[in-house]
Design an enzyme around this catalytic site. Structure first.
Site, PDB file in Angstrom:
ATOM      1  N   SER A 127       0.754  -1.021   0.042  1.00 25.30           N
ATOM      2  CA  SER A 127       0.166  -0.060   0.160  1.00 25.30           C
ATOM      3  C   SER A 127       0.831   1.369  -0.006  1.00 25.30           C
ATOM      4  O   SER A 127       1.819   1.365   0.445  1.00 25.30           O
ATOM      5  CB  SER A 127      -0.766  -0.032   1.247  1.00 25.30           C
ATOM      6  N   TYR A 152      -1.647  -1.197  11.121  1.00 28.04           N
ATOM      7  CA  TYR A 152      -1.930  -1.720   9.498  1.00 28.04           C
ATOM      8  C   TYR A 152      -0.970  -1.363   9.029  1.00 28.04           C
ATOM      9  O   TYR A 152      -0.254  -2.138   8.274  1.00 28.04           O
ATOM     10  CB  TYR A 152      -3.187  -1.063   9.343  1.00 28.04           C
ATOM     11  N   LYS A 156       2.182  -3.457   6.719  1.00 29.02           N
ATOM     12  CA  LYS A 156       2.593  -3.633   5.323  1.00 29.02           C
ATOM     13  C   LYS A 156       4.076  -3.555   4.815  1.00 29.02           C
ATOM     14  O   LYS A 156       4.616  -3.993   4.207  1.00 29.02           O
ATOM     15  CB  LYS A 156       1.695  -2.628   4.554  1.00 29.02           C
ATOM     16  N   ASN A 202     -14.931   3.311   6.382  1.00 30.06           N
ATOM     17  CA  ASN A 202     -14.023   4.287   6.701  1.00 30.06           C
ATOM     18  C   ASN A 202     -13.461   5.137   5.224  1.00 30.06           C
ATOM     19  O   ASN A 202     -12.894   6.137   5.423  1.00 30.06           O
ATOM     20  CB  ASN A 202     -12.790   3.518   7.154  1.00 30.06           C
ATOM     21  N   ARG A 299      -9.427  14.501   9.952  1.00 27.64           N
ATOM     22  CA  ARG A 299      -9.219  13.181  10.605  1.00 27.64           C
ATOM     23  C   ARG A 299      -7.671  12.722  10.967  1.00 27.64           C
ATOM     24  O   ARG A 299      -7.003  13.028  10.278  1.00 27.64           O
ATOM     25  CB  ARG A 299      -9.876  11.990   9.473  1.00 27.64           C
TER      26      ARG A 299
HETATM   27  C1  UD1 Z   1      -6.580   4.532   3.325  1.00 31.24           C
HETATM   28  C2  UD1 Z   1      -5.241   3.784   3.920  1.00 31.24           C
HETATM   29  C3  UD1 Z   1      -4.425   3.157   2.912  1.00 31.24           C
HETATM   30  C4  UD1 Z   1      -5.327   1.985   2.157  1.00 31.24           C
HETATM   31  C5  UD1 Z   1      -6.429   2.661   1.579  1.00 31.24           C
HETATM   32  C6  UD1 Z   1      -7.523   1.722   1.198  1.00 31.24           C
HETATM   33  C7  UD1 Z   1      -3.526   4.846   5.601  1.00 31.24           C
HETATM   34  C8  UD1 Z   1      -3.138   6.014   6.002  1.00 31.24           C
HETATM   35  N1  UD1 Z   1      -4.602   4.768   4.466  1.00 31.24           N
HETATM   36  O1  UD1 Z   1      -6.207   5.443   2.447  1.00 31.24           O
HETATM   37  O2  UD1 Z   1      -3.550   2.285   3.417  1.00 31.24           O
HETATM   38  O3  UD1 Z   1      -4.533   1.359   1.201  1.00 31.24           O
HETATM   39  O4  UD1 Z   1      -7.129   3.321   2.794  1.00 31.24           O
HETATM   40  O5  UD1 Z   1      -8.508   2.236   0.317  1.00 31.24           O
HETATM   41  O6  UD1 Z   1      -3.157   3.714   5.992  1.00 31.24           O
HETATM   42  N2  UD1 Z   1     -12.406  11.151   3.646  1.00 31.24           N
HETATM   43  C9  UD1 Z   1     -13.544  12.002   4.006  1.00 31.24           C
HETATM   44  N3  UD1 Z   1     -14.805  11.579   4.408  1.00 31.24           N
HETATM   45  C10 UD1 Z   1     -15.004  10.197   4.657  1.00 31.24           C
HETATM   46  C11 UD1 Z   1     -13.908   9.323   4.363  1.00 31.24           C
HETATM   47  C12 UD1 Z   1     -12.780   9.867   3.655  1.00 31.24           C
HETATM   48  O7  UD1 Z   1     -13.446  13.281   3.820  1.00 31.24           O
HETATM   49  O8  UD1 Z   1     -15.942   9.616   5.038  1.00 31.24           O
HETATM   50  C13 UD1 Z   1     -11.184  11.675   3.176  1.00 31.24           C
HETATM   51  C14 UD1 Z   1     -10.011  11.270   3.971  1.00 31.24           C
HETATM   52  O9  UD1 Z   1      -9.736  12.360   4.976  1.00 31.24           O
HETATM   53  C15 UD1 Z   1      -8.873  11.201   2.996  1.00 31.24           C
HETATM   54  C16 UD1 Z   1      -9.576  10.722   1.903  1.00 31.24           C
HETATM   55  O10 UD1 Z   1     -10.955  11.094   1.934  1.00 31.24           O
HETATM   56  O11 UD1 Z   1      -8.397  12.450   2.856  1.00 31.24           O
HETATM   57  C17 UD1 Z   1      -9.223   9.266   1.377  1.00 31.24           C
HETATM   58  O12 UD1 Z   1      -9.530   8.642   2.578  1.00 31.24           O
HETATM   59  P1  UD1 Z   1      -9.782   6.996   2.491  1.00 31.24           P
HETATM   60  O13 UD1 Z   1     -10.566   6.527   1.377  1.00 31.24           O
HETATM   61  O14 UD1 Z   1      -9.806   6.567   3.905  1.00 31.24           O
HETATM   62  O15 UD1 Z   1      -8.442   6.503   1.972  1.00 31.24           O
HETATM   63  P2  UD1 Z   1      -6.858   6.875   2.780  1.00 31.24           P
HETATM   64  O16 UD1 Z   1      -7.242   7.352   4.138  1.00 31.24           O
HETATM   65  O17 UD1 Z   1      -6.308   7.919   1.669  1.00 31.24           O
END
Ligand code: UD1
Length: 343
Positions: A127, A152, A156, A202, A299
């Protein structure tokens, strides 16, 4: 005779898409999963998409060395793609031992069983999390790995190290590939397989589609004050079918004896950053509905901006991301509607 690829964790989101693409490319596939984080929905979808009712499925828990051995004893396996792992960042912070035990033990058991059965091609699903908060973007495979922000992420990094050490120790007999995924999104165009988050998602896109369908009342956008053009985080959203295809190119490279070193590492992303706001607005445009959304504070643990330079994968694997953002988001929406029984 076709080569056989074992997909561990093959009933999940990424594993099911990879299984479809491997079969389309002419490989025989064995799917193994302990079903701890999914049901048979995606595996049934894979059978429909491929029109193959005979894909071998083995219920196996790779944390048990005996199960790993049983899977490799079942037939000759030429390569293994290892997905079977826990992946919820927040849960890993709350339950670190569960993550270390599960993710490390299962991978070590897979490597051990593979080696003892003469399978010398191992691909690990890694990842972008290994890059942490990068000093500069886009990241290349040479960019330094950073302190992981969660257990997590640490698993990796540790699994990457384990495979690299095993490759080194094998003195040329073991091939390893680490694919570092950026943000996989979307679903198969058939809408028969896709992401099935348990409970509250998430990740951003499942939350977006669930808000659009009415399963969630409001979409929270985490942070509007990042040092980025629109104040929201930047990510490299990679289509799931494109991502799945990268595995076929990588497996072929190993099986065809094209590896230039024992362990190769590839970033799998588009190379184009998109902001959280941009992807949400693109989704609203695709489905023609404005979502109920609001900005909330940042977050914890989120990195400001990360996207990759995919040149190495483009050149060495001959792979390139192809699906448009609109197709990707439309497929995520079609999958959500399929789950809701609406199409
Ligand atoms: C996370 C994991 C990554 C994993 C990926 C799977 C970390 C740091 N990140 O990535 O390893 O491979 O998920 O897809 O370990 N957001 C919102 N609202 C929400 C959900 C997310 O604003 O309800 C924003 C988050 O703040 C972030 C972006 O969307 O800026 C992407 O979030 P997310 O989809 O959770 O992925 P990552 O955190 O980038």
């Amino acid at each position: 005779m076709n080569k056989t690829v074992l997909v561990s964790g093959g009933a999940g989101f990424i594993g099911s898409h990879v299984t479809v693409e491997l079969i389309a490319a002419g490989y025989d596939v064995v799917v193994a999963d302990n079903m701890s984080n999914c049901d048979m929905t995606c595996f049934e979808g894979v059978k429909k998409i491929t029109e193959r009712d005979d894909i071998p499925f083995i219920e196996a828990d790779f944390c048990k060395a005996g199960d790993a051995d049983m899977v490799f004893s079942s037939r000759k396996i030429d390569a293994v793609i290892h997905f079977a792992a826990f992946k919820a960042v927040g849960e890993s912070v709350a339950k670190p031992l569960m993550y270390y035990k599960n993710n490390l033990e299962s991978f070590m058991n897979v490597i051990e069983a593979a080696l003892s059965h003469g399978c010398t091609n191992i691909l690990f699903s890694s990842s972008a999390t290994v890059y942490g908060e990068p000093d500069s973007v886009p990241v290349t495979e040479q960019s330094p790995r950073k302190q992981a922000t969660s257990p997590y992420g640490n698993t990796k990094k540790m699994c990457e190290d384990i495979l690299q050490d095993c490759v080194k120790a094998s003195k040329g007999s073991l091939n390893g590939i680490l694919l570092r995924y950026f943000n996989p999104v979307g679903a198969h165009p058939s809408a028969l397989i896709g992401e099935l988050p348990r409970g509250v998602p998430n990740n951003l896109v499942p939350f977006v589609t669930q808000t659009a369908i009415g399963k969630r009342e409001v979409l929270s956008l985490f942070g509007h004050d990042y040092p980025t053009p629109d104040g929201t985080c930047l990510r490299d959203f990679i289509d799931i079918v494109d991502l799945a295809k990268a595995h076929v190119f990588a497996v072929r490279r190993m099986l065809d004896g094209k590896m230039e070193s024992g362990c190769e590492i590839y970033n799998i992303g588009t190379g184009h950053p998109l902001s959280v706001l941009e992807i949400v607005e693109a989704f609203e445009k695709v489905i023609g509905i404005k979502l109920n959304r609001r900005f909330v504070p940042r977050r914890e643990g989120d990195v400001t901006a990360i996207w990759c330079d995919p040149t190495l994968a483009n050149e060495k694997l001959g792979w390139k991301a192809e699906r448009s953002l609109e197709e990707t988001l439309a497929s995520a929406w079609a999958w959500e509607k399929h789950l809701a029984g609406q199409c």
